[in-house]
Design a protein around this motif. Sequence first.
Motif, PDB file in Angstrom:
ATOM      1  N   LEU A 228       0.854  -1.185   0.000  1.00 57.14           N
ATOM      2  CA  LEU A 228       0.000   0.000   0.000  1.00 57.14           C
ATOM      3  C   LEU A 228       0.893   1.239   0.000  1.00 57.14           C
ATOM      4  O   LEU A 228       1.998   1.213   0.560  1.00 57.14           O
ATOM      5  N   LEU A 274      -3.584   3.388  -3.217  1.00 57.85           N
ATOM      6  CA  LEU A 274      -3.820   2.057  -2.647  1.00 57.85           C
ATOM      7  C   LEU A 274      -2.807   1.037  -3.157  1.00 57.85           C
ATOM      8  O   LEU A 274      -2.156   0.342  -2.389  1.00 57.85           O
ATOM      9  N   TRP A 440      -7.960   0.053   4.311  1.00 57.49           N
ATOM     10  CA  TRP A 440      -7.885   1.506   4.470  1.00 57.49           C
ATOM     11  C   TRP A 440      -9.065   2.021   5.281  1.00 57.49           C
ATOM     12  O   TRP A 440      -8.909   2.889   6.157  1.00 57.49           O
TER      13      TRP A 440
END
Length: 605
Positions: A228, A274, A440
């Motif tokens: 990430l 992401l 997230w």
Amino acid sequence: MAKSKGTKPPRDPAQDPAPEPKPDPAPASAAPSLEDIQHWTGIVGQAQQQMMEHMAGALTAAADTAPAKTFPMQDPAVFLRAQAEFWQDSMALWQRFLTPATPAPAAEASPPPKTGDRRFAAPQWRDNPVFDMIRQSYLMVTDHLLKGVDQLSGLDDRQREKLRFATTAFADAMSPTNFALTNPLVLEKTVETRGQNLVKGLEHMLADIGRGQLTHTDPTAFEIGRNLAMTPGKVVRETPLYQLIQYTPATEKVGAIPLVIFPPWINRFYILDLNPEKSFIRWAVEQGLTVFVVSWKSADATMVDVTMDDYILRGQVDAIDTVRDLLDVPAVHTIGYCVAGTALACTLAILTERGQADKVASATFFTAQVDFDQAGELTMFIDDEQLAMLGKLSAETGYLDGRYMALTFNLLRGRDLIWNYVVNNYLLGQDYPPFDLLHWNGDTTNLPAKWHQAYLTDLYRDNKLARAGEYVIDGTPIDLSVIHTPAYIQAGREDHIAPVESVFKLTRHLSGPVRFVLAGSGHIAGVVNPPSATKYQYWVNEAKVDTLDAFVADATETKGSWWPDWRRWIAALDGETVAVDGARIPGEGKLPAIEDAPGRYVRTR
């Protein structure tokens, strides 16, 4: 890309979907015995009666405690008619149960498409007469509960909306899918695993209780910097409020005007980074832009006095001036996402009032609101009592624990983000799926208590920013109409956090050239939609329109991502390019690199 004009955007209930396991094939079902029918007749009948009594009791209690002007006497005929309709539907349901040859109305053959209800998708809910009865009984009671809300007189729109929201939340919690003994999938799994699913589910539940937060995805599957927030770059500035990240160029030449992105401090910035396939930041770098991103610090006891003034002046304005000075450029492009977009509008107004509007060449707003009159379901959590409760929650530490905000956002989609996981992870005992977006979503940030209280009070409750001069930052009354900076405004068609009706109002407050884009999906997937995914669509209307209805009526649809449309818009404002050297390379200018991106602030809990 294929285009169609004049088509009203259809509803897409599959926005930001969470992954769901496919139900196991249904075993053959035997017809219920007389004892089964008698037993379940009693059980379901009791459940129906209890739910109706609960509704009646709640209404009676509200009538006894609320002032007459807020809950006036109801017409007895309305309640009598509602009760008669309920029992008429109940008798029809029992008739179909006792005589299976009686066809059900077409509307009951499957969940209404407009709801996106996937709770009863498994065939066991229809193939087994007992569970079919439970399903239909629950849906009927829920329907009558919501009809009861609609039939109440004397309520204003906000009161009725709050009551409907609470009723829907109650009905979702009472769904038979949420209980082991009334969910055929759970019963089958329990027999198949000899109860190990419940043991594993208990482990999951106790772990979540320990961490004070519902788990949505495998907590070991993702790590910041490993899979990430991987776009290469350097932290080139650090303040007590934010870190400034400059990303490594991917092209030999870049646009002369750099881009500064302000993500919301309610969440971590890496929603825009992401992974390489979904990263807006990486894509923007590859498009030949010099990209900077602000990574906000999660609030702690040192930030007890931080207010919106700090996020605007010592956050956004400071970052803009830092980038201008570093690259020796007169202006920057800016992006403000969600609450950071609200702050960006204030920043533009302040710079304009100070004669410094030319510091910003353009402003892009991702799902941002400035007029909160139609701010959506989040307003269900904002009244004097709840504001007082929030004050108590944060009084000791000076900041609001991010887990509270996570719960609030989960409650907005409780069926998908709470009860779906109660069933899958607690009752069925399934392993958590690896899903970066949900990782997230659970990576919470704390919020300064003073800022949060003022934000909800001044903007959501009192809507001061929508009225010129009522909202004041650093002694400057904010008037959005003075802003002439070119603006690109993006809204999500299915956004439940910043509804499109609310976002569109921003177009009416700005005085400069505005391009409004309506993207498919919601608050996250509507923004994070890379061209390579070939998902969703977006709508534009080149004509100048005053209302959202007028925009939709003659909008042009384009399949896929709106990102290329935004890049063309930026290019039209900045046709000049420069070579990548000197300060355009992170750490090579007057600001030495502090550490590699994504930096330590994004890792601070």
